[in-house]
Design a protein around this motif. Structure first.
Motif, PDB file in Angstrom:
ATOM      1  N   ASN A  63      49.059  42.330  20.273  1.00  0.00           N
ATOM      2  CA  ASN A  63      49.536  41.974  21.607  1.00  0.00           C
ATOM      3  C   ASN A  63      49.024  42.964  22.653  1.00  0.00           C
ATOM      4  OD1 ASN A  63      50.903  39.580  21.670  1.00  0.00           O
ATOM      5  ND2 ASN A  63      52.959  40.442  21.716  1.00  0.00           N
ATOM      6  N   ALA A  64      47.690  43.040  22.773  1.00  0.00           N
ATOM      7  CA  ALA A  64      47.056  43.888  23.795  1.00  0.00           C
ATOM      8  C   ALA A  64      47.505  45.344  23.685  1.00  0.00           C
ATOM      9  CB  ALA A  64      47.330  43.347  25.198  1.00  0.00           C
ATOM     10  N   SER A  65      47.443  45.889  22.457  1.00  0.00           N
ATOM     11  CA  SER A  65      47.834  47.282  22.232  1.00  0.00           C
ATOM     12  C   SER A  65      46.899  48.245  22.964  1.00  0.00           C
ATOM     13  CB  SER A  65      47.799  47.603  20.735  1.00  0.00           C
ATOM     14  OG  SER A  65      48.791  46.900  20.034  1.00  0.00           O
ATOM     15  N   THR A  66      47.454  49.394  23.321  1.00  0.00           N
ATOM     16  CA  THR A  66      46.658  50.448  23.946  1.00  0.00           C
ATOM     17  C   THR A  66      46.445  51.630  23.002  1.00  0.00           C
ATOM     18  OG1 THR A  66      48.686  51.356  24.947  1.00  0.00           O
ATOM     19  CG2 THR A  66      47.391  49.823  26.278  1.00  0.00           C
ATOM     20  N   ASP A  67      47.000  51.559  21.788  1.00  0.00           N
ATOM     21  CA  ASP A  67      46.719  52.604  20.804  1.00  0.00           C
ATOM     22  C   ASP A  67      45.536  52.149  19.944  1.00  0.00           C
ATOM     23  OD1 ASP A  67      47.709  50.680  19.093  1.00  0.00           O
ATOM     24  OD2 ASP A  67      49.326  51.915  18.256  1.00  0.00           O
ATOM     25  N   ASP A  68      45.285  52.852  18.858  1.00  0.00           N
ATOM     26  CA  ASP A  68      44.126  52.509  18.021  1.00  0.00           C
ATOM     27  C   ASP A  68      44.542  51.775  16.744  1.00  0.00           C
ATOM     28  OD1 ASP A  68      45.367  54.684  16.895  1.00  0.00           O
ATOM     29  OD2 ASP A  68      43.527  55.816  16.508  1.00  0.00           O
ATOM     30  N   SER A  69      45.616  50.988  16.836  1.00  0.00           N
ATOM     31  CA  SER A  69      46.098  50.265  15.660  1.00  0.00           C
ATOM     32  C   SER A  69      45.091  49.222  15.181  1.00  0.00           C
ATOM     33  CB  SER A  69      47.457  49.610  15.934  1.00  0.00           C
ATOM     34  OG  SER A  69      47.450  48.861  17.120  1.00  0.00           O
ATOM     35  N   VAL A  70      44.409  48.542  16.097  1.00  0.00           N
ATOM     36  CA  VAL A  70      43.412  47.551  15.693  1.00  0.00           C
ATOM     37  C   VAL A  70      42.250  48.229  14.984  1.00  0.00           C
ATOM     38  CG1 VAL A  70      41.725  45.874  16.528  1.00  0.00           C
ATOM     39  CG2 VAL A  70      44.049  45.864  17.450  1.00  0.00           C
ATOM     40  N   ALA A  71      41.793  49.346  15.524  1.00  0.00           N
ATOM     41  CA  ALA A  71      40.701  50.095  14.891  1.00  0.00           C
ATOM     42  C   ALA A  71      41.104  50.559  13.502  1.00  0.00           C
ATOM     43  CB  ALA A  71      40.313  51.285  15.763  1.00  0.00           C
TER      44      ALA A  71
END
Length: 328
Positions: free
Chosen positions: A37-45
């Protein structure tokens, strides 16, 4: 029958580090997705680097639980959708009884497993426990959890039809989700799954609790239980759900809710939780602002009687002292 496990994430790298391993290890029958949901941390990476077998769906905005899943599930085509919170630990074999239930009952639309507390593993967890029900005035409760009283799991609640399934671990047929137009995005978060289950009930579909499937939920990882924002969303969205779906004389239901919510405000006052009192007042104001839209939605829904098995859970719990579901 194909199944998708879809984990909604917002700035939740720490939760993914802790709980995604169990999902990957014990979900061989499923395709696994992380819907971000449009995260700003590096969870997707983090997911891309460590779990290449997990598919990533990237939403453009943080629309909360409701819009987040509505957007993400457009890209998921499996027959059965499992909407799984990022703070849930699953167990070996958790999917097998769920798949069997869907395969053997064509009218079964929605399923919830046994949800236990991650910290106190012998107890049910607040958000769902052994399946949810609702009283005449729209207050939700569970087998294993009424208000803040949580029971120990003694296998006292076996497979059964329920009224609503918890959004912490929520299984639904893809075609049912689409036919119901998904979650009501005006809810943002909290109780949107109850609204969806109620709409399914109103068209004759079944929700069920499957005790052989077991997961452990942290709960409150996004918003703690007494957070005023959670209080606001729960009270407002409960009124939204009641107005849209309940049969009977609506003004009488809403007036009674106004009185009961006022009593809840007094309860918060005795605990000096003034922010929660303000949250209840804001919830009612937000409800009346949305009332015209809600009444239009109500006209488009065929309400069914007998949606509740307890007239007032407030009376049963606070006045009659019935704190366990089996005593109701």
């Amino acid at each position: 029958m194909k199944i998708a496990v879809v984990i909604l994430n917002w700035n939740g790298k720490a939760l993914l580090e802790q709980f995604l391993p169990s999902v990957v290890a014990y979900s061989a029958e499923a395709n696994i997705y992380v819907a971000d949901n449009a995260s700003t941390d590096d969870s997707v990476a983090f997911v891309k680097a460590n779990y290449p077998e997990v598919s990533i769906i990237q939403n453009t905005v943080n629309g909360g639980y409701a819009k987040g899943y509505n957007d993400a599930l457009k890209d998921v085509n499996e027959d059965i959708l499992c909407l799984l919170n990022s703070d849930v630990e699953v167990t070996e074999g958790w999917l097998t009884p769920i798949i069997t239930a869907f395969e053997t009952d064509s009218n079964l639309a929605i399923v919830q497993p046994k949800i236990l507390d991650f910290v106190s593993k012998t107890k049910f967890e607040y958000a769902g426990a052994a399946g949810g029900f609702i009283d005449k005035y729209g207050y939700p409760f569970c087998r294993g959890r009424i208000f803040n009283t949580i029971e120990e799991d003694k296998n006292q609640y076996n497979n059964a039809e329920i009224f609503w399934a918890s959004g912490a671990c929520f299984f639904i047929r893809k075609d049912v989700f689409e036919s119901l137009a998904g979650f009501d995005e005006s809810f943002f978060a909290h109780m949107e799954e109850i609204d969806l289950c109620w709409r399914a009930f109103n068209i004759g579909l079944t929700s069920k609790y499957i005790s052989e499937s077991k997961v452990y939920h942290v709960g409150g990882a996004t918003l703690p239980t007494n957070n005023p924002k959670k209080t606001y969303l729960n009270f407002r969205n409960s009124l939204f759900t009641l107005t849209k779906n309940a049969s009977g004389f609506l003004p009488g239901l809403i007036f009674t809710r106004l009185v009961l919510d006022g009593i809840a405000g007094i309860h918060f006052l005795t605990k000096f939780q003034f922010a929660n009192i303000i949250a209840i007042l804001r919830a009612h104001f937000g409800y009346y602002v949305a009332l015209s839209r809600l009444l239009k939605q109500r006209k488009a829904i065929q309400q069914q009687p007998d949606y509740y098995n307890v007239k007032s859970i407030v009376v049963q719990y606070f006045l009659k002292g019935k704190t366990e579901f089996n005593r109701l």
